[in-house]
Write an enzyme that holds these catalytic residues in place. Structure first.
Site, PDB file in Angstrom:
ATOM      1  N   HIS A 120       0.825  -1.224   0.000  1.00 54.38           N
ATOM      2  CA  HIS A 120       0.000   0.000   0.000  1.00 54.38           C
ATOM      3  C   HIS A 120       0.858   1.273   0.000  1.00 54.38           C
ATOM      4  O   HIS A 120       2.070   1.216  -0.208  1.00 54.38           O
ATOM      5  CB  HIS A 120      -1.001  -0.032   1.156  1.00 54.38           C
ATOM      6  CG  HIS A 120      -1.715  -1.347   1.255  1.00 54.38           C
ATOM      7  ND1 HIS A 120      -2.656  -1.758   0.335  1.00 54.38           N
ATOM      8  CD2 HIS A 120      -1.603  -2.366   2.163  1.00 54.38           C
ATOM      9  CE1 HIS A 120      -3.112  -2.970   0.666  1.00 54.38           C
ATOM     10  NE2 HIS A 120      -2.468  -3.362   1.767  1.00 54.38           N
ATOM     11  N   GLU A 295       1.778 -11.475   6.024  1.00 49.05           N
ATOM     12  CA  GLU A 295       0.879 -10.699   6.879  1.00 49.05           C
ATOM     13  C   GLU A 295       1.436 -10.844   8.291  1.00 49.05           C
ATOM     14  O   GLU A 295       1.332 -11.904   8.913  1.00 49.05           O
ATOM     15  CB  GLU A 295      -0.554 -11.235   6.806  1.00 49.05           C
ATOM     16  CG  GLU A 295      -1.186 -11.215   5.413  1.00 49.05           C
ATOM     17  CD  GLU A 295      -1.707  -9.841   5.014  1.00 49.05           C
ATOM     18  OE1 GLU A 295      -1.598  -8.890   5.828  1.00 49.05           O
ATOM     19  OE2 GLU A 295      -2.202  -9.712   3.874  1.00 49.05           O
TER      20      GLU A 295
END
Length: 331
Positions: A120, A295
């Protein structure tokens, strides 16, 4: 007693006085020398004045230096025998020495290239129209990028991923690797798209690619997991060659990440292995280099969030990922 001075002088030219001719010759010589002396003295004085080496030479200026001496650089002329001449500051070139460039670190990853993809971008929240553009990921079409998640206190996933990625780069470079980030802080207002992120790794001919993320599921779901590419062949996607090495990379990272951070594999997917296979991520589908996503934890769980917001824990996270990459690349 006879007084010679009272004797009458012999006649000039008389042979009766044998010394008369010597006396005449001596008188003539004396007179000649006396006549020449002033001229010689004048010549000597003129010579001394012109050469500067006469008695008054020091009053009129320094004596001329020999050619071999005057050709020496200032500072060398007064050097003592056996000493090392030093250059005069006034004749030294006015150059500025550049600081030496440190040599690249040598280590087990020397000659290897690793691409690190910080998930991101903090600017995505302000550019939703741009990141909502659809791109082709092989199996289907998907958004260019997403905003990512945040902790309940507002700490952005994009902030977390960039921080860990930079720490990871430092750790890998210390092992000799060349590290490429898909984007840097503030380098672009949004993105890059998932297609571009994959292309950066491919064009770098990376030996390993890791995309750093944090999850955003409901509270109570904790732990990390590694996302591996599925065997996909559709459109521009063909992962057949990277499925095997990507799994090995993921397994190496999972083991080292757990050991270094003390975090457990996710309790909400992967069956406790910390490994998940997916075919809907463009960053994996379009990669031609061994690649995984990690993650690192769940930002919506208070306990995981406390770790993710800790700089000390983020350093451990970066080190755990780095150790896994080193192990995968044979370090």
């Amino acid at each position: 007693m006879r007084n010679d001075d009272s004797s009458p002088p012999p006649e000039s030219g008389s042979s009766a006085d044998p010394d008369r001719h010597w006396f005449t010759r001596r008188s003539t010589l004396v007179v000649g020398i006396a006549a020449l002396a002033p001229a010689c003295l004048a010549g000597w004085v003129l010579t001394q004045a012109l050469s500067g080496t006469g008695p008054d030479a020091n009053r009129s200026g320094p004596a001329a230096q020999p050619a071999s001496h005057s050709s020496l650089a200032p500072g060398q002329r007064d050097a003592k025998p056996g000493s090392t001449p030093t250059a005069s500051p006034t004749t030294s070139p006015t150059t500025t020495s550049a600081a030496p460039v440190p040599a690249p670190a040598k280590g087990p990853l020397t000659g290897k290239t690793v691409v690190v993809d910080p998930g991101h971008n903090t600017g995505n929240f302000k550019h939703t129209d741009e990141i909502d553009q659809q791109v082709d990921i092989g199996t289907n079409r998907k958004e260019c990028d997403t905003t990512g998640t945040t902790t309940n206190s507002g700490y952005m996933e994009a902030e977390f991923t960039m921080d860990v990625s930079k720490r990871l780069r430092t750790a890998l470079e210390a092992q000799g690797a060349k590290v490429v980030l898909t984007h840097e802080t503030g380098a672009r207002p949004w993105g890059p798209c998932i297609t571009e992120r994959a292309r950066i790794g491919n064009e770098a001919n990376a030996d390993a690619v890791v995309s750093v993320h944090a999850d955003g599921v409901s509270a109570g779901n904790r732990g990390f997991h590694i996302i591996l590419p599925a065997n996909v062949k559709s459109g521009a996607a063909d992962t057949a060659k990277i499925v095997g090495p990507s799994r090995e990379l993921g397994e190496r990272i999972a083991g080292n990440f757990a050991r270094t951070t003390g975090s457990a594999p996710a309790n909400y997917l992967g069956g406790g292995t910390g490994l998940v296979v997916r075919d809907d991520l463009g960053g994996l589908n379009l990669s031609t280099r061994p690649k995984v996503f990690i993650e690192c934890g769940n930002m919506r769980d208070a306990k995981d969030a406390a770790q993710l917001t800790s700089p000390e824990w983020r350093q451990k996270a970066a080190q755990g990922i780095a150790d896994g990459i080193v192990g995968f690349l044979g370090g």
